[in-house]
Design a protein around this motif. Sequence first.
Motif, PDB file in Angstrom:
ATOM      1  N   UNK A  41       0.802  -1.232   0.000  1.00 51.47           N
ATOM      2  CA  UNK A  41       0.000   0.000   0.000  1.00 51.47           C
ATOM      3  C   UNK A  41       0.836   1.284   0.000  1.00 51.47           C
ATOM      4  N   UNK A  42       2.054   1.277   0.413  1.00 51.21           N
ATOM      5  CA  UNK A  42       2.928   2.452   0.357  1.00 51.21           C
ATOM      6  C   UNK A  42       3.421   2.738  -1.047  1.00 51.21           C
ATOM      7  N   UNK A  43       3.168   1.843  -1.956  1.00 52.96           N
ATOM      8  CA  UNK A  43       3.281   2.007  -3.389  1.00 52.96           C
ATOM      9  C   UNK A  43       4.590   1.662  -4.062  1.00 52.96           C
ATOM     10  N   UNK A  44       5.724   1.636  -3.398  1.00 57.45           N
ATOM     11  CA  UNK A  44       6.935   1.336  -4.156  1.00 57.45           C
ATOM     12  C   UNK A  44       6.950  -0.120  -4.580  1.00 57.45           C
ATOM     13  N   UNK A  45       7.184  -0.332  -5.838  1.00 59.77           N
ATOM     14  CA  UNK A  45       7.284  -1.678  -6.406  1.00 59.77           C
ATOM     15  C   UNK A  45       8.650  -2.269  -6.057  1.00 59.77           C
ATOM     16  N   UNK A  46       8.634  -3.477  -5.566  1.00 56.68           N
ATOM     17  CA  UNK A  46       9.896  -4.146  -5.256  1.00 56.68           C
ATOM     18  C   UNK A  46       9.885  -5.550  -5.846  1.00 56.68           C
ATOM     19  N   UNK A  47      11.049  -5.991  -6.236  1.00 59.14           N
ATOM     20  CA  UNK A  47      11.182  -7.317  -6.828  1.00 59.14           C
ATOM     21  C   UNK A  47      11.011  -8.388  -5.761  1.00 59.14           C
ATOM     22  N   UNK A  48      10.218  -9.392  -6.075  1.00 61.38           N
ATOM     23  CA  UNK A  48      10.049 -10.543  -5.189  1.00 61.38           C
ATOM     24  C   UNK A  48      10.951 -11.684  -5.620  1.00 61.38           C
ATOM     25  N   UNK A  49      10.880 -11.998  -6.911  1.00 62.04           N
ATOM     26  CA  UNK A  49      11.608 -13.167  -7.388  1.00 62.04           C
ATOM     27  C   UNK A  49      11.729 -13.092  -8.904  1.00 62.04           C
TER      28      UNK A  49
ATOM     29  N   UNK B   1      22.422   0.815  -2.417  1.00 63.66           N
ATOM     30  CA  UNK B   1      21.086   0.583  -2.948  1.00 63.66           C
ATOM     31  C   UNK B   1      20.760   1.562  -4.075  1.00 63.66           C
ATOM     32  N   UNK B   2      20.032   1.077  -5.040  1.00 60.60           N
ATOM     33  CA  UNK B   2      19.596   1.920  -6.159  1.00 60.60           C
ATOM     34  C   UNK B   2      18.534   2.889  -5.672  1.00 60.60           C
ATOM     35  N   UNK B   3      18.672   4.143  -6.059  1.00 59.90           N
ATOM     36  CA  UNK B   3      17.708   5.152  -5.624  1.00 59.90           C
ATOM     37  C   UNK B   3      17.090   5.817  -6.854  1.00 59.90           C
ATOM     38  N   UNK B   4      15.765   5.739  -6.930  1.00 59.88           N
ATOM     39  CA  UNK B   4      15.008   6.380  -8.000  1.00 59.88           C
ATOM     40  C   UNK B   4      14.045   7.351  -7.334  1.00 59.88           C
ATOM     41  N   UNK B   5      14.208   8.628  -7.644  1.00 56.64           N
ATOM     42  CA  UNK B   5      13.429   9.657  -6.958  1.00 56.64           C
ATOM     43  C   UNK B   5      12.486  10.339  -7.931  1.00 56.64           C
ATOM     44  N   UNK B   6      11.216  10.316  -7.583  1.00 49.45           N
ATOM     45  CA  UNK B   6      10.212  11.060  -8.348  1.00 49.45           C
ATOM     46  C   UNK B   6       9.872  12.322  -7.573  1.00 49.45           C
ATOM     47  N   UNK B   7       9.770  13.414  -8.293  1.00 48.42           N
ATOM     48  CA  UNK B   7       9.750  14.728  -7.644  1.00 48.42           C
ATOM     49  C   UNK B   7       8.529  14.949  -6.766  1.00 48.42           C
ATOM     50  N   UNK B   8       7.387  14.370  -7.098  1.00 41.57           N
ATOM     51  CA  UNK B   8       6.174  14.605  -6.330  1.00 41.57           C
ATOM     52  C   UNK B   8       5.460  13.293  -6.057  1.00 41.57           C
ATOM     53  N   UNK B 102      16.796  -6.750 -12.448  1.00 42.61           N
ATOM     54  CA  UNK B 102      15.439  -6.200 -12.436  1.00 42.61           C
ATOM     55  C   UNK B 102      15.423  -4.702 -12.660  1.00 42.61           C
ATOM     56  N   UNK B 103      14.232  -4.224 -12.981  1.00 44.91           N
ATOM     57  CA  UNK B 103      14.003  -2.792 -12.958  1.00 44.91           C
ATOM     58  C   UNK B 103      13.763  -2.358 -11.508  1.00 44.91           C
ATOM     59  N   UNK B 104      14.181  -1.118 -11.207  1.00 46.83           N
ATOM     60  CA  UNK B 104      13.959  -0.532  -9.889  1.00 46.83           C
ATOM     61  C   UNK B 104      13.039   0.665 -10.066  1.00 46.83           C
ATOM     62  N   UNK B 105      12.087   0.776  -9.165  1.00 47.31           N
ATOM     63  CA  UNK B 105      11.027   1.768  -9.324  1.00 47.31           C
ATOM     64  C   UNK B 105      11.132   2.889  -8.302  1.00 47.31           C
ATOM     65  N   UNK B 106      10.637   4.063  -8.707  1.00 40.86           N
ATOM     66  CA  UNK B 106      10.415   5.138  -7.766  1.00 40.86           C
ATOM     67  C   UNK B 106       9.119   4.921  -6.995  1.00 40.86           C
ATOM     68  N   UNK B 107       8.808   5.879  -6.116  1.00 40.78           N
ATOM     69  CA  UNK B 107       7.617   5.752  -5.267  1.00 40.78           C
ATOM     70  C   UNK B 107       6.326   6.029  -6.013  1.00 40.78           C
ATOM     71  N   UNK B 108       6.427   6.660  -7.180  1.00 41.32           N
ATOM     72  CA  UNK B 108       5.228   6.962  -7.952  1.00 41.32           C
ATOM     73  C   UNK B 108       4.714   8.368  -7.698  1.00 41.32           C
TER      74      UNK B 108
END
Lengths: 115, 114
Positions: A41-49, B1-8, B102-108
């Motif tokens: 719910x906090x939204x950041x996507x993280x890799x599981x496997x 750790x990889x850091x991806x920052x989205x401004x808002x 893998x791809x690493x994502x920001x918080x959105x």
Amino acid sequence: AQTVTQSQPEMSVQEAETVTLSCTYDTSENNYYLFWYKQPPSRQMILVIRQEAYKQQNATENRFSVNFQKAAKSFSLKISDSQLGDTAMYFCAFMKHGGTYKYIFGTGTRLKVLA
Amino acid sequence: DVKVTQSSRYLVKRTGEKVFLECVQDMDHENMFWYRQDPGLGLRLIYFSYDVKMKEKGDIPEGYSVSREKKERFSLILESASTNQTSMYLCAIHTAEDSNQPQHFGDGTRLSIL
């Protein structure tokens, strides 16, 4: 074109139980990679496997394991000993080997772990 | 750790406005992606970039453009925002030459167009 299908929009499981999320895909590629991502719910996507298609052995990461059936184009995720923190959206993703590292995502399964 | 920052994390704009969503990485990774996430549709690729000033359209580029003037920053631009662009926008990076990374994502960024 590749497609990824997650046929279970929502699932629930009791804490400490085991649950399996399904994912099927369609591709004519022979070399590719499959991923399961978790979005709490906090939204950041993280890799599981992740799973490489050329590997016959199913990937495992602690309580998470996959059942990869290449001929059937199936890639299910099993979560053992479910915990409240496993509550999240789960996305299955496909990426073909080489090229531009683009993912094709499924539509997601919302998993709720019940106390 | 990889850091991806989205401004808002949250953004509210009006119809017709030009909207900029910014994504910044803290390393020297080449491949960056913009997705939109909608319920029942999963993540759909809007644009991606594989180097400075290099970009390619994804599956749903209509109504969007992108800019990558520096390696660490990848901007998504809504030229004239419309209500159907209300969505969650996710930026991602691919961290290595090997495909299995893998791809690493920001918080959105949750964008609302009124």
